[in-house]
Each structure stands twice: as structure tokens, then as C-alpha cells.
Design a protein around this motif. Structure first.
Motif, mmCIF file in Angstrom:
data_model
loop_
_atom_site.group_PDB
_atom_site.id
_atom_site.type_symbol
_atom_site.label_atom_id
_atom_site.label_comp_id
_atom_site.label_asym_id
_atom_site.label_seq_id
_atom_site.Cartn_x
_atom_site.Cartn_y
_atom_site.Cartn_z
ATOM 1 N N ALA A 181 10.744 61.881 74.435
ATOM 2 C CA ALA A 181 11.409 63.019 74.923
ATOM 3 C C ALA A 181 11.527 63.318 76.410
ATOM 4 C CB ALA A 181 10.923 64.543 74.218
ATOM 5 N N THR A 182 12.622 63.706 76.940
ATOM 6 C CA THR A 182 12.880 64.166 78.407
ATOM 7 C C THR A 182 12.071 65.628 78.343
ATOM 8 O OG1 THR A 182 14.946 65.247 78.173
ATOM 9 C CG2 THR A 182 14.723 62.951 78.726
ATOM 10 N N ILE A 183 12.270 65.932 79.437
ATOM 11 C CA ILE A 183 11.463 67.286 79.818
ATOM 12 C C ILE A 183 12.318 68.528 79.099
ATOM 13 C CG2 ILE A 183 10.593 67.040 81.927
ATOM 14 C CD1 ILE A 183 12.891 68.371 83.108
ATOM 15 N N ALA A 184 13.493 67.912 78.408
ATOM 16 C CA ALA A 184 14.227 68.944 77.566
ATOM 17 C C ALA A 184 13.495 69.361 76.340
ATOM 18 C CB ALA A 184 15.534 68.321 77.225
ATOM 19 N N PHE A 185 12.397 68.655 76.072
ATOM 20 C CA PHE A 185 11.746 68.849 74.845
ATOM 21 C C PHE A 185 10.525 69.840 74.994
ATOM 22 C CE2 PHE A 185 8.065 68.087 71.734
ATOM 23 C CZ PHE A 185 8.756 68.383 70.496
ATOM 24 N N GLY A 186 10.386 70.946 74.251
ATOM 25 C CA GLY A 186 9.002 71.455 74.377
ATOM 26 C C GLY A 186 9.073 73.080 74.478
#
Ligand code: ADP
Ligand code: ZN
Length: 510
Positions: free
Chosen positions: A283-288
Motif C-alpha cells: 500500500a501507499t500511505i492511503a491505507f490504514g
């Protein structure tokens, strides 16, 4: 406080307060302005929800995230609390209904988006009711030195001044002491009480290794974490897609996640991961945000994060069940340069300086040679003892494997000196290994006596050595352009025969 405990039990169903919640609630009930720095999941919401239920008048909660607002108001309503929100996601009908509820004192808590504070009707509404508490969630957004500055937050200072009888409470999961000061100033807090809580996560093993062969290192790492759920964070969507293809091709159960995928695909991939039907999410930082999965056993950073705040949040998604989890960061100077390149594109000088400072904190962590918890935890303003832990690479390094690397250090330091302490690691290594790059031929550095004296080691090994020299305090990196400078300690190595011990080979990721 007895009333607060009763509310905790009767409304929220909990028997006792978490650390600091009690003192924070006391401070707010005493109408003292309060700043709360507490990691995600620490229990910030109760710190203003309980006082809100005890105050006679209204508490407003300013929050930038509409989805979180919806969650919170939904939960409170289930608990029987009168609560409303006013934001652009509502229909006209719902909006005016909520407006009336506030006006007629039917709600204790009103959730607002920061942009609403510029609207006359909202300001009018607030002036018509008794306002007892102004709560500012994600308070770091008010600071240009934070990692998520939002200009709309600037209106909060004026609002706070307009209601001197209301108490103001700011909350955030991430604020360096500098950002904390900024929040206090910009929110116009009076004699602010500060509470900084609990950033350590003892069950997270913290490890940083030089990024040499990231794909191979990732495979090795995944082999050690066979069948365990985990997250791999990458810098770009393209990197996510590439890694997803490569890892799928060798039979690793994984799915990608980034903003370039359709909503449907993202939801599907996240669900598969949450339900343990897929092992790894790339993932990119978009995930979480808002992910609810307690058994994440590792977080691997394939690329360097831009700041320690994001890094802390991302690794924080591992090991929520309290059992051991591993956080590996692959660290390379190429990544530092890439981030620096983006920083240089920024027009606003304050933004640029802030981004540089944030990157430097990240580098300090990556290059730290003692317990990694020291730079990580003190970054958020929490006091932390300078002791060894049992769950970071530096505290568990195998000293028996260290060898004499004084000759290597002398060669490297001489090359830095002969090139006038102006260049970064890459360039120095090129000089040592006798590279024929145009830059070296242009500067004439191929004529120096140090040119090519390090040809006994390949470039990759020199990069690893260089990182140790920095960690050992022989070199400083100049802030703006990353040029290496010799320290007093380096002089002892060069001229006074001081020995340097370290690892000649990249230490195996254990
Ligand atoms: P934060 O806003 O700091 O991320 P939350 O306020 O959402 O954290 O709280 C995280 C979780 O902890 C929630 O599920 C909340 O209900 C729970 N929690 C908070 N305080 C207590 C408490 N005193 N006892 C038990 N659970 C609590
Ligand atoms: Zn440690």
C-alpha cells in the motif's frame, strides 16, 4: 470526579479510566485550557465527551474527518447521548433539523468541520447558545510545522477568544514539542495544561537496514514471516503495483491498495486482508486509516517515509493485540534524495523549512546508533529514559560480530576532507571506488590521492560502512544539501589513531 466516573460507567460502560484520562478530564472540568497528546487508540474521545456530558451548556468538536464524525456521533447516539453534526455531507433537511436541535439545547455535543467556522449562520448559532467547551480534534492541523496543516484551522484562535468563558481543549496523536507550542499559541490557549501520554509500544521490534536489494530483502523478510498478516508501505502507486506483480508471481498471497484503484477494489482488498483471506497488503500511505485488525504481525517500509509522524502511525498498525510484531525500514540515500527533490519543489518557504525539519527527524531516527525508542518517543515530547530496550536492532546487536574498520573509516573520512566537506555519501563512495562519472571528471577529483583507494569493497558495502560512520558520530550531515562534515571524533580517527569497530558486511536481517 465522582460524577465523571459515574458517566464512564453508566454511559460508556467502562469501569476505570485509562492512564491520564482522569487528570485530563479533571483539568477540563476545572475549566483549564488543556492540550492532549496521546497516540491513536489511547482514548482521547472520552477526555472531552465526559466533560461535555457534565457541562450545562454546549460542547463543540471541530474535526476535519467527516467519516470519523459520523462514527462518533453514531456511537454516542447509541449510548443515548444527545449529539448532532453540521457539515456539507448532510441533506438540507437534515442540516436544518440538526440546527434546530442545537438551538433548542437538545444536544450536548455538536461536531463541526473546520470550514464551517467561516460561516455566519454557524457563528450566529454559537452566539445564541451557552457554549461551555471548544474541542479541537487533530489539533496539529493548526500548525504550519505539523505534517498536515489546514488553513481553515486558523479561524479557531479568533473563535476561542470570542468565548473566554468556554474552556478549550486541543487533542492530537502527533505533535512535536514545537508543534505543541504552535497549537497553544494559535489556539490562544490560556495557561494550557499539557498531557503527553504513552507512546511506547514495547511489543514492536524496531529495525532499520540499508536498502541494498529491496526486492530480495523483502522476500527474505517474508520468508521469516511466512503466513503472517502484514503491511508493506511504498512511496508511490507505481511501486505498489510493481511489487504486487512481483510478489504475486512468486506465490505470495497479497493485494495492492492505493488511491489510484477504484473505491470498490480498495474496499474489497482491505476486507480480504482484514478477514485474513489475503496475507499481505501492499500500500501507499492511503491505507490504514480506521483499519481495525489487531493481528498485524509486521509492517515493512519499502521506501523511506517523509516524516516520523507518518512512520509512527504506520508501524502503530502492527501488534495491536500486544503480542510481538516486527517493523522493518529499508533505508537508502536515494530515497532521501527523492524526498529532498520534492521538498525543493515547494514554493512556500515555511512549508519548505518544515518539510526539511521533518525529514531530518526521520533521518536521525534511521541513523541512530542507540536505542531507537529514544528518538522515536522523545520526538512526541514524551520523556524517555536513555536505557536499552529488548526490542530494537541497536539494543540487540551482536557485538561479537564487530571487526576493526578503522582503515575503511580513515579512507572515507579523508575523501570527505579532500573534497572539502561538500558532498553526500553517494559522491564520496564514487570517489573511493574510482567511478568515472562525469561529475567527478568535471571537478577533477579523479586526480586526488584518495580516488579509487576503496576499490577493495564494492559500492554497496561502502554505503553500508558510511551509514555506520554517521551513526558512530564521525560525520554530520549538513541540513540543507546533505553534504557530509567531519566531527571532532573524526579528527581523532584520522590523526590520533582512534580505532573504529563495526560490521564490515551488511548484517543479516535476523
Ligand atoms: P483515540 O481517539 O485516542 O484514537 P478513542 O477515543 O477512539 O482513541 O479510544 C480508543 C478505544 O479505547 C475506544 O474503543 C474506546 O471506547 C476505548 N476506551 C477509551 N477509554 C477507555 C477506558 N477508560 N476503558 C476502556 N476502554 C476505553
Ligand atoms: Zn532499544
Amino acid at each position: 470526579m465522582d460524577k465523571a466516573k459515574k458517566v464512564l460507567k453508566d454511559i460508556f460502560g467502562y469501569d476505570s479510566f485509562r492512564p491520564l484520562q482522569e487528570s485530563i478530564i479533571q483539568s477540563v472540568l476545572d475549566k483549564k485550557d488543556t492540550l492532549v497528546i496521546m497516540p491513536t487508540g489511547g482514548g482521547k474521545s472520552l477526555c472531552y465527551q465526559i466533560p461535555a456530558l457534565l457541562f450545562e451548556g454546549l460542547t463543540i468538536v471541530v474535526s476535519p474527518l467527516i467519516s470519523l464524525m459520523k462514527d462518533q456521533t453514531g456511537q454516542l447516539r447509541e449510548n443515548g447521548v444527545g449529539v448532532a453534526m453540521l457539515n456539507s455531507s448532510l441533506s438540507a433537511e437534515q442540516y436544518s433539523k440538526n440546527y434546530q436541535l442545537v438551538l433548542t439545547n437538545k444536544v450536548k455535543l455538536l461536531y463541526l468541520a473546520p470550514e464551517s467556522l467561516g460561516k455566519l449562520e454557524i457563528l450566529g448559532l454559537l452566539s445564541k447558545v451557552r457554549l461551555d467547551c471548544i474541542t479541537v480534534d487533530e489539533a496539529h492541523c493548526i500548525s504550519e510545522w505539523g505534517h498536515d496543516f489546514r488553513p481553515d484551522y486558523r479561524q479557531l484562535g479568533a473563535l476561542r477568544k470570542q468565548y473566554p468563558n468556554a474552556v478549550c481543549i486541543g487533542l492530537t496523536a502527533t505533535a512535536t514539542p514545537r508543534v505543541q507550542d504552535d497549537i497553544v499559541t494559535n489556539l490562544c490557549l490560556i495557561n494550557a495544561q499539557r498531557f503527553v501520554a504513552g507512546f511506547n509500544r514495547e511489543n514492536l521490534f524496531l529495525r532499520v537496514v540499508t536498502k541494498a536489494d529491496p526486492y530480495g530483502q523483502t522476500l527474505d523478510f517474508l520468508r521469516r514471516h511466512k503466513d503472517e498478516p502484514g503491511i508493506i508501505y511504498c512511496f508511490s502507486r507505481k511501486q505498489v503495483d510493481n511489487l504486487y506483480e512481483d510478489l504475486s508471481a512468486v506465490g505470495i498471497s497479497c493485494k495492492p491498495y492505493h488511491a489510484g484503484l477504484s473505491d470498490e477494489t480498495r474496499v474489497k482488498n482491505q476486507d480480504l486482508f482484514t478477514r485474513d483471506e489475503v496475507q499481505v497488503i501492499i500500500a501507499t500511505i492511503a491505507f490504514g486509516m480506521g483499519i481495525n485488525k489487531s493481528n498485524v504481525r509486521f509492517v515493512l517500509h519499502y521506501d523511506l517515509p517523509k516524516n516520523l509522524e507518518s512512520y509512527y502511525q504506520e508501524i502503530g498498525r502492527a501488534g495491536r493485540d500486544g503480542t510481538p510484531a516486527e517493523c522493518l525500514l529499508l533505508y537508502s540515500y536515494a530515497d532521501v534524495n527523492k524526498i529532498n527533490y520534492f521538498i525543493e519543489q515547494k514554493d512556500n518557504p515555511v512549508e519548505k523549512a518544515a518539510a526539511r525539519q521533518q525529514l531530518n527527524a526521520m533521518l536521525q531516527y534511521a541513523e541512530w546508533n542507540r536505542c531507537r525508542r529514544i528518538p522515536l518517543i522523545t520526538h512526541f515530547g514524551e520523556k524517555w529514559p536513555e536505557e536499552e530496550c529488548e526490542t530494537c536492532d541497536n539494543c540487540t546487536v551482536d557485538l561479537a560480530k564487530q571487526v576493526d574498520i578503522t582503515i575503511e573509516a580513515q579512507k572515507f573520512l579523508s575523501a570527505v576532507k579532500r573534497t572539502n566537506e561538500m558532498y553526500g555519501v553517494n559522491y564520496i563512495v564514487d570517489v573511493l571506488t574510482g567511478s568515472k562519472s562525469a561529475k567527478i571528471l568535471d571537478t577533477g577529483h579523479h586526480n586526488l590521492s584518495v580516488y579509487g583507494v576503496g576499490s577493495e569493497h564494492p559500492k554497496k558495502q561502502w554505503m553500508h560502512l558510511a551509514q555506520q560512520f554517521i551513526k558512530k558520530g564521525l560525520l554530520n550531515r549538513e541540513e540543507e544539501f546533505g553534504g557530509l562534515r567531519l566531527t571532532a571524533k573524526a579528527m581523532n580517527v584520522l590523526f590520533k589513531g582512534e580505532k573504529v569497530l563495526g560490521l564490515l558486511e551488511e548484517k543479516a536481517v535476523t
